[in-house]
Design an enzyme around this catalytic site. Structure first.
Site, PDB file in Angstrom:
ATOM      1  N   THR A 182       2.226  -1.718   1.558  1.00 42.74           N
ATOM      2  CA  THR A 182       1.819  -0.677   0.605  1.00 42.74           C
ATOM      3  C   THR A 182       0.415  -0.157   0.896  1.00 42.74           C
ATOM      4  O   THR A 182       0.141   1.032   0.714  1.00 42.74           O
ATOM      5  CB  THR A 182       1.897  -1.252  -0.831  1.00 42.74           C
ATOM      6  OG1 THR A 182       3.246  -1.638  -1.066  1.00 42.74           O
ATOM      7  CG2 THR A 182       1.481  -0.248  -1.875  1.00 42.74           C
ATOM      8  N   THR A 188       2.322  -7.062   0.502  1.00 45.14           N
ATOM      9  CA  THR A 188       2.080  -8.241  -0.338  1.00 45.14           C
ATOM     10  C   THR A 188       3.307  -9.138  -0.506  1.00 45.14           C
ATOM     11  O   THR A 188       3.162 -10.303  -0.862  1.00 45.14           O
ATOM     12  CB  THR A 188       1.591  -7.800  -1.735  1.00 45.14           C
ATOM     13  OG1 THR A 188       2.533  -6.893  -2.285  1.00 45.14           O
ATOM     14  CG2 THR A 188       0.225  -7.156  -1.662  1.00 45.14           C
TER      15      THR A 188
HETATM   16  N1  ASP Z   1       7.021  -4.048  -0.553  1.00 45.39           N
HETATM   17  C1  ASP Z   1       5.678  -3.931  -0.088  1.00 45.39           C
HETATM   18  C2  ASP Z   1       5.480  -4.763   1.157  1.00 45.39           C
HETATM   19  O1  ASP Z   1       5.402  -5.965   1.037  1.00 45.39           O
HETATM   20  C3  ASP Z   1       4.747  -4.364  -1.144  1.00 45.39           C
HETATM   21  C4  ASP Z   1       3.316  -4.349  -0.754  1.00 45.39           C
HETATM   22  O2  ASP Z   1       2.930  -4.023   0.337  1.00 45.39           O
HETATM   23  O3  ASP Z   1       2.529  -4.722  -1.615  1.00 45.39           O
HETATM   24  O4  ASP Z   1       5.340  -4.205   2.215  1.00 45.39           O
END
Ligand code: ASP
Length: 321
Positions: free
Chosen positions: A13, A88
């Site tokens: 993200t 994340t």
């Molecule tokens: N779905 C995303 C990922 O893990 C969430 C994020 O980056 O916070 O790439």
């Protein structure tokens, strides 16, 4: 020593943008590459966009590539701090894999964001700024791999994602963050009693499934695994480390097939212990040869078992958990 930081961007993200329809999508060109000049750093910073993937796409191949790149950066190119931007969802797993596999006192800091680059209240750049600050702080050395998000510093070993969308998602449930970023200061409050590294060249045994238990669960899945090519199994057990009696035939089948079984708790907080002496209780499971993990969650115990299965160990496997 002249400070020299390397930022490795992997996607997630923090590198994404929200489109007109409200959905968050991958950017062709990682927006962080250009944003870096808006951040403060007294050190020279180099950056590389080594992958551009959402973190549910991260797998062992990415981890090995990342490990190799970081080792080159530290041991041949003499960087004094490494920062990894990452989605994340699986950030905690990448962080712990790197901690177990790279033996260094150089700060390795992972960060990400819960709101994409162009969203109102985006947390990406502030998290990246904090990660730079942490990587530049001398007290960050020899603390294992660190996760920096939302003004907090956490140990890779125990941090976990706890919320689907909130920026305060990363927590260390049992004892809290090891440090804080307060304005421009990095403040540490605790350190782990030990940091473990198990360097390796190749991983051959990599089939380690993670199974979550539930009330009334039967043995079918575990028996299936006992007859499969799996190298080890991690079970998220109930409470302090107990299983439904209907699972026990499956556990015995795994142990009879010489497949190591590591038990963690599906409870969010606390450690597994062999407290209960009833059918399926922890005491009896331990007597059978099930290994109890002290405080790792399921996904971390899986990584540790995977790394250990590929080591020449001079003690019983259970001693390492
Ligand atoms: N779905 C995303 C990922 O893990 C969430 C994020 O980056 O916070 O790439």
């Amino acid at each position: 020593m002249i400070n020299k930081l390397l930022i490795l961007h992997t996607g997630g993200t923090i590198s994404m943008n929200e489109g007109d329809n409200g959905h968050v999508v991958l950017s062709q060109e990682n927006p962080l590459l250009a944003s870096i000049k808006t951040l403060h750093s007294p050190a020279k910073i180099d950056q590389e966009a080594i992958f551009n993937v959402p973190s549910p796409h991260i797998n062992l191949t990415h981890w090995i590539y990342l490990k190799t790149r970081i080792e080159k950066a530290i041991f041949q190119e003499h960087y004094t701090g490494i920062i990894i931007t990452h989605g994340t969802d699986t950030l905690e797993e990448t962080a712990y894999f790197l901690e177990l596999s790279i033996d260094t006192d150089i700060p390795i800091v992972l960060t990400g964001a819960m709101r994409s680059n162009n969203e109102l209240g985006s947390d990406g750049l502030i998290n990246l700024q904090s990660a730079i600050l942490v990587a530049l702080t001398p007290e960050s050395r020899d603390r294992g791999v660190l996760v920096v998000m939302n003004d907090e510093i956490h140990h890779a070993k125990f941090v976990t994602k706890t919320h689907t969308t909130n920026v305060a998602t990363f927590q260390t449930p049992t004892f809290g963050p090891c440090g804080l970023i307060a304005k421009h200061n990095v403040l540490y409050f605790q350190r782990l009693t030990c940091y473990e590294h198990f360097p390796f060249e190749h991983l051959e045994k990599t089939n380690v499934p993670l199974i979550k238990t539930y009330a009334g669960m039967d043995s079918e899945l575990l028996k299936y695994l006992a007859n499969s090519e799996c190298d080890g199994v991690v079970i998220e057990a109930l409470g302090a480390g107990n299983l439904p009696p209907t699972c026990l035939a499956g556990v015995s089948a795994l142990l009879n097939a010489q497949i190591p079984v590591v038990l963690v708790s599906r409870a969010f907080n606390g450690v597994t212990q062999d407290v209960y002496d009833y059918v399926g209780g922890g005491r009896r499971l331990k007597q059978e040869g099930v290994i109890f993990s002290t405080g790792l969650n399921g996904q971390k115990a899986r990584i540790k078992l995977l790394v250990l299965l590929n080591q020449q160990l001079n003690q019983p496997l259970s001693n390492y958990f």
